[in-house]
Write an enzyme that holds these catalytic residues in place. Structure first.
Site, PDB file in Angstrom:
ATOM      1  CD  GLU A  71      -2.763  -1.312   0.041  1.00  0.00           C
ATOM      2  OE1 GLU A  71      -3.141  -0.272  -0.561  1.00  0.00           O
ATOM      3  OE2 GLU A  71      -3.058  -2.459  -0.331  1.00  0.00           O
ATOM      4  CG  ASP A 231      -5.482  -6.296  -0.830  1.00  0.00           C
ATOM      5  OD1 ASP A 231      -6.661  -6.547  -0.501  1.00  0.00           O
ATOM      6  OD2 ASP A 231      -5.133  -5.211  -1.335  1.00  0.00           O
TER       7      ASP A 231
END
Length: 256
Positions: A71, A231
């Site tokens: 991220e 994720d």
């Protein structure tokens, strides 16, 4: 008549059983080291499961898959340069497709140290989660230490990174390292793009990434979208499901 058949079958079984035992003893005497302790030791050192556990998966090309999903700082319109703020890796056993180890750190951005509201809303990462955290250089050093501790730097151990797309290792990491004047370790230069692997296996391109792949495989989405660690868990779950269906994962990236 039935009794006669049963008696004959029993006698045949008794005659064949010693022969089978003798054959097995001969094989064990013939292959005592090569297929006994030595191979078992090597498999165990690479984290391979028992034969029973391995039987449900086809042989993969790698001992370990390293699932990664960054991220980064972001906004609308996009800020430049973007900086990695979450750095998670899951070590997935190539035989069992189970998670064996986790690396997970947050990273202090330096060019844009203040996270935007858009970034926090998208990723769930708040300012307090990155303030005072190590720099990217320090995190990369800890990744290398973790790789060494997990035996992943052993030349006899085959491992490869897996990402949802090419952005993480083709754009984000090399771009930020270039901006900061940091070297990129060779192990970050080859990877499997899960979107490509899924399209090879299922015959359709997952336009919406993990959401489409989970839907196509009838899997529940794990955690929060755009959380790096969540994720990674979804990627690992999708890989395990595809492996169960007989898919063999191959490198999709081109050499640098």
């Amino acid at each position: 008549m039935v009794a006669l058949v049963r008696t004959t079958a029993a006698r045949l079984h008794l005659k064949l059983l010693p022969r089978a035992r003798n054959t097995l003893r001969s094989l064990l005497r013939f292959f005592p080291q090569r297929y006994g302790s030595t191979t078992t030791g090597k498999l165990a050192s690479h984290g391979f499961a028992s034969m029973a556990a391995m039987s449900s998966f086809p042989p993969q090309r790698y001992h370990y898959f390293l699932v990664l999903d960054f991220e980064a700082t972001c906004d609308k319109p996009q800020i430049h340069p973007q900086e990695i703020i979450e750095f998670p890796i899951l070590k997935l056993n190539g035989r069992t497709m189970e998670i064996e180890s986790t690396f997970h750190m947050y990273v202090q951005p330096v060019v844009h140290p203040q996270l935007t509201p858009f970034c926090t809303e998208l990723t769930g990462i708040i300012q307090a989660m990155v303030d005072g955290q190590p720099s990217l250089q320090q995190v990369l050093e800890r990744v290398d230490e973790w790789m060494a501790k997990e035996g992943l730097l052993d030349p006899s151990v085959k491992s490869i990174f897996v990402t949802c797309g090419d952005w993480d290792l083709k754009v984000m990491l090399p771009g930020q390292c270039q901006y900061l004047g940091l070297p990129v370790a060779d192990y970050f230069k080859q990877w499997i793009n899960l979107k490509k692997a899924y399209s090879f296996a299922m015959g359709s391109w997952p336009k919406n990434g993990l959401l489409d792949m989970n839907k196509g495989l009838n899997l529940q989405h794990i955690g929060r979208p755009h959380s790096g660690i969540d994720d990674c868990k979804n990627i690992a779950n999708i890989m395990k499901t595809l492996a169960h269906r007989g898919f063999i994962f191959k490198q999709t990236s081109k050499p640098f």
